[in-house]
Design a protein around this motif. Structure first.
Motif, PDB file in Angstrom:
ATOM      1  N   SER A 147       0.858  -1.185   0.000  1.00 52.20           N
ATOM      2  CA  SER A 147       0.000   0.000   0.000  1.00 52.20           C
ATOM      3  C   SER A 147       0.896   1.238   0.000  1.00 52.20           C
ATOM      4  O   SER A 147       2.094   1.151   0.298  1.00 52.20           O
ATOM      5  N   ASP A 148       0.318   2.385  -0.307  1.00 52.13           N
ATOM      6  CA  ASP A 148       1.077   3.634  -0.266  1.00 52.13           C
ATOM      7  C   ASP A 148       1.643   3.873   1.131  1.00 52.13           C
ATOM      8  O   ASP A 148       2.775   4.345   1.281  1.00 52.13           O
ATOM      9  N   LYS A 149       0.860   3.527   2.147  1.00 48.35           N
ATOM     10  CA  LYS A 149       1.300   3.694   3.537  1.00 48.35           C
ATOM     11  C   LYS A 149       2.509   2.804   3.830  1.00 48.35           C
ATOM     12  O   LYS A 149       3.467   3.222   4.486  1.00 48.35           O
ATOM     13  N   GLN A 150       2.490   1.577   3.321  1.00 49.65           N
ATOM     14  CA  GLN A 150       3.618   0.661   3.520  1.00 49.65           C
ATOM     15  C   GLN A 150       4.862   1.150   2.789  1.00 49.65           C
ATOM     16  O   GLN A 150       5.968   1.077   3.326  1.00 49.65           O
ATOM     17  N   ILE A 151       4.685   1.652   1.567  1.00 55.05           N
ATOM     18  CA  ILE A 151       5.831   2.171   0.816  1.00 55.05           C
ATOM     19  C   ILE A 151       6.454   3.333   1.574  1.00 55.05           C
ATOM     20  O   ILE A 151       7.683   3.419   1.705  1.00 55.05           O
ATOM     21  N   LYS A 152       5.621   4.203   2.105  1.00 59.18           N
ATOM     22  CA  LYS A 152       6.113   5.343   2.883  1.00 59.18           C
ATOM     23  C   LYS A 152       6.889   4.863   4.112  1.00 59.18           C
ATOM     24  O   LYS A 152       7.952   5.399   4.442  1.00 59.18           O
ATOM     25  N   ALA A 153       6.370   3.825   4.772  1.00 57.42           N
ATOM     26  CA  ALA A 153       7.043   3.269   5.959  1.00 57.42           C
ATOM     27  C   ALA A 153       8.393   2.666   5.590  1.00 57.42           C
ATOM     28  O   ALA A 153       9.380   2.822   6.324  1.00 57.42           O
ATOM     29  N   VAL A 154       8.455   1.975   4.462  1.00 56.58           N
ATOM     30  CA  VAL A 154       9.703   1.360   4.011  1.00 56.58           C
ATOM     31  C   VAL A 154      10.739   2.448   3.704  1.00 56.58           C
ATOM     32  O   VAL A 154      11.894   2.366   4.132  1.00 56.58           O
ATOM     33  N   LEU A 155      10.319   3.480   2.978  1.00 58.14           N
ATOM     34  CA  LEU A 155      11.240   4.567   2.631  1.00 58.14           C
ATOM     35  C   LEU A 155      11.709   5.326   3.874  1.00 58.14           C
ATOM     36  O   LEU A 155      12.867   5.736   3.956  1.00 58.14           O
ATOM     37  N   SER A 156      10.831   5.464   4.835  1.00 60.48           N
ATOM     38  CA  SER A 156      11.212   6.109   6.090  1.00 60.48           C
ATOM     39  C   SER A 156      12.226   5.251   6.847  1.00 60.48           C
ATOM     40  O   SER A 156      13.217   5.761   7.389  1.00 60.48           O
ATOM     41  N   HIS A 157      12.012   3.944   6.833  1.00 56.36           N
ATOM     42  CA  HIS A 157      12.911   3.015   7.528  1.00 56.36           C
ATOM     43  C   HIS A 157      14.324   3.055   6.952  1.00 56.36           C
ATOM     44  O   HIS A 157      15.303   3.064   7.699  1.00 56.36           O
ATOM     45  N   VAL A 158      14.425   3.078   5.627  1.00 59.34           N
ATOM     46  CA  VAL A 158      15.762   3.025   5.010  1.00 59.34           C
ATOM     47  C   VAL A 158      16.551   4.320   5.200  1.00 59.34           C
ATOM     48  O   VAL A 158      17.769   4.331   5.011  1.00 59.34           O
ATOM     49  N   GLU A 159      15.881   5.397   5.598  1.00 61.03           N
ATOM     50  CA  GLU A 159      16.604   6.638   5.899  1.00 61.03           C
ATOM     51  C   GLU A 159      17.580   6.448   7.061  1.00 61.03           C
ATOM     52  O   GLU A 159      18.560   7.169   7.162  1.00 61.03           O
ATOM     53  N   GLY A 160      17.296   5.467   7.924  1.00 64.59           N
ATOM     54  CA  GLY A 160      18.142   5.221   9.083  1.00 64.59           C
ATOM     55  C   GLY A 160      19.114   4.065   8.913  1.00 64.59           C
ATOM     56  O   GLY A 160      19.730   3.625   9.884  1.00 64.59           O
ATOM     57  N   THR A 161      19.283   3.567   7.692  1.00 62.93           N
ATOM     58  CA  THR A 161      20.189   2.443   7.475  1.00 62.93           C
ATOM     59  C   THR A 161      21.611   2.945   7.241  1.00 62.93           C
ATOM     60  O   THR A 161      21.855   4.141   7.118  1.00 62.93           O
ATOM     61  N   ARG A 162      22.521   2.024   7.142  1.00 59.59           N
ATOM     62  CA  ARG A 162      23.933   2.374   6.953  1.00 59.59           C
ATOM     63  C   ARG A 162      24.196   3.034   5.590  1.00 59.59           C
ATOM     64  O   ARG A 162      25.074   3.879   5.458  1.00 59.59           O
ATOM     65  N   TYR A 163      23.436   2.617   4.576  1.00 56.36           N
ATOM     66  CA  TYR A 163      23.579   3.169   3.227  1.00 56.36           C
ATOM     67  C   TYR A 163      22.222   3.701   2.752  1.00 56.36           C
ATOM     68  O   TYR A 163      21.605   3.125   1.848  1.00 56.36           O
ATOM     69  N   PRO A 164      21.751   4.789   3.329  1.00 55.95           N
ATOM     70  CA  PRO A 164      20.391   5.260   3.015  1.00 55.95           C
ATOM     71  C   PRO A 164      20.164   5.613   1.542  1.00 55.95           C
ATOM     72  O   PRO A 164      19.086   5.321   1.014  1.00 55.95           O
ATOM     73  N   ALA A 165      21.138   6.214   0.879  1.00 50.24           N
ATOM     74  CA  ALA A 165      20.949   6.584  -0.534  1.00 50.24           C
ATOM     75  C   ALA A 165      20.817   5.337  -1.402  1.00 50.24           C
ATOM     76  O   ALA A 165      19.938   5.253  -2.270  1.00 50.24           O
ATOM     77  N   ARG A 166      21.677   4.361  -1.173  1.00 49.60           N
ATOM     78  CA  ARG A 166      21.610   3.099  -1.935  1.00 49.60           C
ATOM     79  C   ARG A 166      20.302   2.377  -1.647  1.00 49.60           C
ATOM     80  O   ARG A 166      19.616   1.907  -2.556  1.00 49.60           O
ATOM     81  N   ASP A 167      19.943   2.300  -0.375  1.00 47.24           N
ATOM     82  CA  ASP A 167      18.752   1.549   0.013  1.00 47.24           C
ATOM     83  C   ASP A 167      17.470   2.188  -0.525  1.00 47.24           C
ATOM     84  O   ASP A 167      16.545   1.492  -0.938  1.00 47.24           O
ATOM     85  N   ARG A 168      17.440   3.510  -0.557  1.00 54.77           N
ATOM     86  CA  ARG A 168      16.286   4.210  -1.135  1.00 54.77           C
ATOM     87  C   ARG A 168      16.153   3.868  -2.622  1.00 54.77           C
ATOM     88  O   ARG A 168      15.062   3.585  -3.112  1.00 54.77           O
ATOM     89  N   VAL A 169      17.271   3.867  -3.330  1.00 57.13           N
ATOM     90  CA  VAL A 169      17.249   3.521  -4.750  1.00 57.13           C
ATOM     91  C   VAL A 169      16.773   2.082  -4.934  1.00 57.13           C
ATOM     92  O   VAL A 169      15.969   1.809  -5.832  1.00 57.13           O
ATOM     93  N   MET A 170      17.214   1.163  -4.097  1.00 55.31           N
ATOM     94  CA  MET A 170      16.781  -0.235  -4.228  1.00 55.31           C
ATOM     95  C   MET A 170      15.264  -0.349  -4.108  1.00 55.31           C
ATOM     96  O   MET A 170      14.617  -1.025  -4.916  1.00 55.31           O
ATOM     97  N   VAL A 171      14.710   0.310  -3.110  1.00 59.72           N
ATOM     98  CA  VAL A 171      13.256   0.260  -2.910  1.00 59.72           C
ATOM     99  C   VAL A 171      12.543   0.881  -4.108  1.00 59.72           C
ATOM    100  O   VAL A 171      11.584   0.310  -4.643  1.00 59.72           O
ATOM    101  N   LEU A 172      13.015   2.043  -4.552  1.00 60.25           N
ATOM    102  CA  LEU A 172      12.350   2.735  -5.650  1.00 60.25           C
ATOM    103  C   LEU A 172      12.509   2.020  -6.987  1.00 60.25           C
ATOM    104  O   LEU A 172      11.599   2.058  -7.827  1.00 60.25           O
ATOM    105  N   LEU A 173      13.628   1.339  -7.210  1.00 58.97           N
ATOM    106  CA  LEU A 173      13.772   0.534  -8.427  1.00 58.97           C
ATOM    107  C   LEU A 173      12.722  -0.570  -8.456  1.00 58.97           C
ATOM    108  O   LEU A 173      12.227  -0.949  -9.524  1.00 58.97           O
ATOM    109  N   SER A 174      12.362  -1.062  -7.300  1.00 57.21           N
ATOM    110  CA  SER A 174      11.359  -2.109  -7.185  1.00 57.21           C
ATOM    111  C   SER A 174       9.945  -1.562  -7.387  1.00 57.21           C
ATOM    112  O   SER A 174       9.201  -2.045  -8.228  1.00 57.21           O
ATOM    113  N   VAL A 175       9.578  -0.509  -6.627  1.00 59.39           N
ATOM    114  CA  VAL A 175       8.188  -0.029  -6.653  1.00 59.39           C
ATOM    115  C   VAL A 175       7.888   1.017  -7.716  1.00 59.39           C
ATOM    116  O   VAL A 175       6.727   1.199  -8.092  1.00 59.39           O
ATOM    117  N   LYS A 176       8.900   1.713  -8.224  1.00 59.27           N
ATOM    118  CA  LYS A 176       8.662   2.773  -9.212  1.00 59.27           C
ATOM    119  C   LYS A 176       9.157   2.422 -10.618  1.00 59.27           C
ATOM    120  O   LYS A 176       8.885   3.147 -11.564  1.00 59.27           O
TER     121      LYS A 176
END
Length: 199
Positions: free
Chosen positions: A11-40
């Motif tokens: 859901s849009d809410k879940q995607i938002k939660a996932v993107l928010s979560h990866v902001e706090g990871t060790r490689y936030p820029a890479r992880d954001r791209v991974m999620v967006l390559l999948s959903v976008k």
């Protein structure tokens, strides 16, 4: 894959939660791209792993307007395709490309998605990465394929508004058969009710 075994859509809410979560990871820029390559962009784990900077940059060496996914990075002999870049995904790629340029990892043959120990990640590593991500967020039934199913389902719902058809969705997904694309699309009970009332 049997219908009951398919990865859940997000859901849009879940995607938002996932993107928010990866902001706090060790490689936030890479992880954001991974999620967006999948959903976008609807990329498979293999395609995320096989994507190189040459497939997303233009002749000037800057992030372009589309992913030119090569057959070798995709599934099958003709899985390559061109996918226009979603605005949010393009911005994330620009950010990651800036980091890759700084670190000397932005060559056209270099993988977009780096690993901690090597130049790139394998398809299996991408699959595990998504499994751990969704597990950490308690999103049962979600996998590396969830973003892809979400992309295909959303695209199918909006394609008529864009003046296209399911054939366009099929080509974006890189499916050889329209029947395969149709199996990816999750139905919507409310939409079915509205549709029947319109008939």
């Amino acid at each position: 894959m049997a219908l009951g075994k398919q990865a859940k859509t997000l859901s849009d809410k879940q995607i938002k939660a996932v993107l928010s979560h990866v902001e706090g990871t060790r490689y936030p820029a890479r992880d954001r791209v991974m999620v967006l390559l999948s959903v976008k962009a609807g990329l498979r784990a293999k395609e995320i792993a096989g994507l190189t900077w040459g497939m997303v940059t233009d002749s000037n060496g800057t992030v372009g307007d589309a992913i030119a996914l090569e057959n070798k990075a995709s599934k099958g002999k003709r899985g390559g395709r061109t996918i226009p870049l979603n605005t949010e995904l393009r911005a994330a790629l620009v950010d990651l490309h800036t980091i890759a340029l700084r670190d000397g990892k932005a060559g056209t043959d270099k993988p977009v998605i780096h690993s901690e120990r090597g130049p790139g990640m394998s398809a299996a590593s991408v699959t595990v990465w998504f499994h751990r991500l969704y597990d950490a967020l308690g999103m049962d039934g979600c996998s590396s394929h969830s973003g892809r199913r979400t992309f295909v389902t959303k695209a199918a719902k909006r394609v008529v508004e864009a003046g296209g058809s399911l054939r366009d969705v099929q080509e974006l997904a890189g499916h050889s058969s329209l029947a395969t694309t149709q199996r990816y699309i999750q139905g919507d009970s409310d939409a079915k009710r509205k549709l029947v009332d319109m008939v």
